[in-house]
Write a protein that holds these residues in place. Sequence first.
Motif, PDB file in Angstrom:
ATOM      1  N   TRP A   1       0.830  -1.207   0.000  1.00 16.03           N
ATOM      2  CA  TRP A   1       0.000   0.000   0.000  1.00 16.03           C
ATOM      3  C   TRP A   1       0.866   1.260   0.000  1.00 16.03           C
ATOM      4  N   GLU A   2       1.920   1.264   0.790  1.00 12.05           N
ATOM      5  CA  GLU A   2       2.801   2.426   0.876  1.00 12.05           C
ATOM      6  C   GLU A   2       3.538   2.687  -0.434  1.00 12.05           C
ATOM      7  N   SER A   3       3.668   1.677  -1.267  1.00 18.88           N
ATOM      8  CA  SER A   3       4.385   1.849  -2.533  1.00 18.88           C
ATOM      9  C   SER A   3       3.593   2.674  -3.528  1.00 18.88           C
ATOM     10  N   ASN A   4       2.312   2.916  -3.254  1.00 22.02           N
ATOM     11  CA  ASN A   4       1.347   3.675  -4.065  1.00 22.02           C
ATOM     12  C   ASN A   4       0.836   2.926  -5.292  1.00 22.02           C
ATOM     13  N   LEU A   5       1.345   1.731  -5.567  1.00 17.35           N
ATOM     14  CA  LEU A   5       0.890   0.965  -6.730  1.00 17.35           C
ATOM     15  C   LEU A   5      -0.617   0.708  -6.720  1.00 17.35           C
ATOM     16  N   PRO A   6      -1.246   0.333  -5.581  1.00 19.28           N
ATOM     17  CA  PRO A   6      -2.686   0.054  -5.599  1.00 19.28           C
ATOM     18  C   PRO A   6      -3.552   1.235  -6.021  1.00 19.28           C
ATOM     19  N   HIS A   7      -3.079   2.462  -5.805  1.00 21.31           N
ATOM     20  CA  HIS A   7      -3.876   3.630  -6.192  1.00 21.31           C
ATOM     21  C   HIS A   7      -4.131   3.679  -7.696  1.00 21.31           C
ATOM     22  N   TYR A   8      -3.222   3.107  -8.471  1.00 24.89           N
ATOM     23  CA  TYR A   8      -3.312   3.185  -9.936  1.00 24.89           C
ATOM     24  C   TYR A   8      -3.943   1.935 -10.546  1.00 24.89           C
ATOM     25  N   PHE A   9      -4.399   1.055  -9.695  1.00 24.34           N
ATOM     26  CA  PHE A   9      -5.022  -0.206 -10.119  1.00 24.34           C
ATOM     27  C   PHE A   9      -6.527   0.019 -10.177  1.00 24.34           C
ATOM     28  N   LEU A  10      -7.018   0.624 -11.283  1.00 19.45           N
ATOM     29  CA  LEU A  10      -8.412   1.038 -11.386  1.00 19.45           C
ATOM     30  C   LEU A  10      -9.315  -0.110 -11.842  1.00 19.45           C
ATOM     31  N   PRO A  11     -10.614  -0.018 -11.527  1.00 18.68           N
ATOM     32  CA  PRO A  11     -11.554  -1.060 -11.961  1.00 18.68           C
ATOM     33  C   PRO A  11     -11.666  -1.123 -13.482  1.00 18.68           C
ATOM     34  N   SER A  12     -11.907  -2.316 -13.999  1.00 18.07           N
ATOM     35  CA  SER A  12     -12.157  -2.461 -15.435  1.00 18.07           C
ATOM     36  C   SER A  12     -13.499  -1.808 -15.768  1.00 18.07           C
ATOM     37  N   VAL A  13     -13.591  -1.258 -16.967  1.00 14.59           N
ATOM     38  CA  VAL A  13     -14.795  -0.532 -17.373  1.00 14.59           C
ATOM     39  C   VAL A  13     -15.356  -1.107 -18.670  1.00 14.59           C
ATOM     40  N   ASN A  14     -16.615  -0.792 -18.922  1.00 19.84           N
ATOM     41  CA  ASN A  14     -17.218  -1.126 -20.210  1.00 19.84           C
ATOM     42  C   ASN A  14     -16.645  -0.189 -21.276  1.00 19.84           C
ATOM     43  N   ILE A  15     -16.395  -0.725 -22.440  1.00 25.34           N
ATOM     44  CA  ILE A  15     -15.701   0.036 -23.482  1.00 25.34           C
ATOM     45  C   ILE A  15     -16.689   0.703 -24.428  1.00 25.34           C
ATOM     46  N   PHE A  16     -16.537   2.018 -24.602  1.00 20.74           N
ATOM     47  CA  PHE A  16     -17.298   2.788 -25.584  1.00 20.74           C
ATOM     48  C   PHE A  16     -16.290   3.477 -26.502  1.00 20.74           C
TER      49      PHE A  16
ATOM     50  N   LYS B   1      -1.475  11.964  -2.507  1.00 14.12           N
ATOM     51  CA  LYS B   1      -0.679  13.104  -2.049  1.00 14.12           C
ATOM     52  C   LYS B   1       0.785  12.695  -1.983  1.00 14.12           C
ATOM     53  N   GLN B   2       1.572  13.308  -2.814  1.00 13.43           N
ATOM     54  CA  GLN B   2       3.000  12.986  -2.872  1.00 13.43           C
ATOM     55  C   GLN B   2       3.719  13.582  -1.665  1.00 13.43           C
ATOM     56  N   THR B   3       4.360  12.734  -0.883  1.00 18.44           N
ATOM     57  CA  THR B   3       5.065  13.177   0.318  1.00 18.44           C
ATOM     58  C   THR B   3       6.571  12.977   0.219  1.00 18.44           C
ATOM     59  N   GLN B   4       7.008  12.364  -0.875  1.00 26.43           N
ATOM     60  CA  GLN B   4       8.442  12.175  -1.070  1.00 26.43           C
ATOM     61  C   GLN B   4       8.744  12.119  -2.563  1.00 26.43           C
ATOM     62  N   LEU B   5      10.022  12.191  -2.897  1.00 20.65           N
ATOM     63  CA  LEU B   5      10.421  12.157  -4.292  1.00 20.65           C
ATOM     64  C   LEU B   5      10.073  10.811  -4.906  1.00 20.65           C
ATOM     65  N   LEU B   6       9.403  10.845  -6.050  1.00 24.61           N
ATOM     66  CA  LEU B   6       9.031   9.616  -6.752  1.00 24.61           C
ATOM     67  C   LEU B   6      10.042   9.330  -7.852  1.00 24.61           C
ATOM     68  N   PHE B   7      10.295   8.066  -8.065  1.00 25.79           N
ATOM     69  CA  PHE B   7      11.307   7.665  -9.035  1.00 25.79           C
ATOM     70  C   PHE B   7      10.687   7.605 -10.425  1.00 25.79           C
ATOM     71  N   PRO B   8      11.146   8.442 -11.360  1.00 22.61           N
ATOM     72  CA  PRO B   8      10.594   8.417 -12.725  1.00 22.61           C
ATOM     73  C   PRO B   8      11.152   7.233 -13.506  1.00 22.61           C
ATOM     74  N   PHE B   9      10.336   6.663 -14.342  1.00 24.15           N
ATOM     75  CA  PHE B   9      10.817   5.561 -15.162  1.00 24.15           C
ATOM     76  C   PHE B   9      10.054   5.522 -16.480  1.00 24.15           C
ATOM     77  N   SER B  10      10.617   4.809 -17.424  1.00 24.50           N
ATOM     78  CA  SER B  10      10.023   4.630 -18.742  1.00 24.50           C
ATOM     79  C   SER B  10      10.258   3.191 -19.148  1.00 24.50           C
ATOM     80  N   MET B  11       9.687   2.801 -20.280  1.00 23.28           N
ATOM     81  CA  MET B  11       9.919   1.440 -20.763  1.00 23.28           C
ATOM     82  C   MET B  11      11.400   1.231 -21.047  1.00 23.28           C
ATOM     83  N   LYS B  12      12.064   2.237 -21.587  1.00 25.62           N
ATOM     84  CA  LYS B  12      13.500   2.101 -21.855  1.00 25.62           C
ATOM     85  C   LYS B  12      14.269   1.863 -20.558  1.00 25.62           C
TER      86      LYS B  12
END
Length: 278
Positions: free
Chosen positions: A61-76, A117-128
């Motif tokens: 939970w502290e890693s913040n990953l679950p916040h971005y795990f959104l529910p699946s939606v119907n596609i329009f 709410k960002q409380t510390q520096l987040l590590f940026p990353f990309s696919m590369k």
Amino acid sequence: MATQATLNFTPMNPPNKELESMPLADRDYLIQDLVGDRNHLQTFCQLRNSFLNNCDMYGIWESNLPHYFLPSVNIFPEIIHLCAKNYEPNQRAVKSPSGSILFHITPDSINKMLNFKQTQLLFPFSMKHLLDEASRLSSSKIATISKTFMRADYQPTGPPPFFYVHFNEVGKLLVDMISYVLDFKKSEHVDETVLVLFSAYSLGQPPAIKDNYAKFIANKIHDQLIKLDREGVFKYSSYIYHLFMYYQSESFQCTIKRLDSKGERRFVVFWSSVFHQI
């Protein structure tokens, strides 16, 4: 509306009028949502409750990953086509036909929507970056990850990829969330690109680093919107729908429940289930 194209070619045989007018396959099937087998809302609640009850042994939970795990939606697909048509790349904003901004596609707009709410520096990353880090993942680090997140009776004897079914329950949970958020195709194998993000987690410790998932997702959405007409691929429908709900909630005809019983703002996925797959 779905788009159609017509086959144009020079046949070796006399032209067949029926073939010349045959429509190509509708590409709207490429407009999807992030695919996962888990109940997203249930997983979110379980992880939040584990943290509140001091039972989050790996700091998920502290890693913040679950916040971005959104529910699946119907596609329009029509909604995504309209967003792409009215997207202003320089402003990173989806606009209405009149030119007013509906919402931005930025890390800040995503984090505000998710009440992160960002409380510390987040590590940026990309696919590369992930691919580079994965190529340097040491055998000792892989051994630590496998010992922690794979079943004791299925410890690997060789290098990755590893079978998904050989991971323990916490390992499968991390694989599912990482694959979902980063738009990785779900596979029976788990390779170094996913394993490298396991490095932040260890038993009894807070996450070593917090990754900037919002920046990664915002860049992916931006890239897919500007290329939609050409490539037809869009995988973040759940984000588009919830951005609409958050920033344009006054336009919805259905009931939107922004506050909980204590008067505090609810996580946006609990405002309404109008978009969610049942």
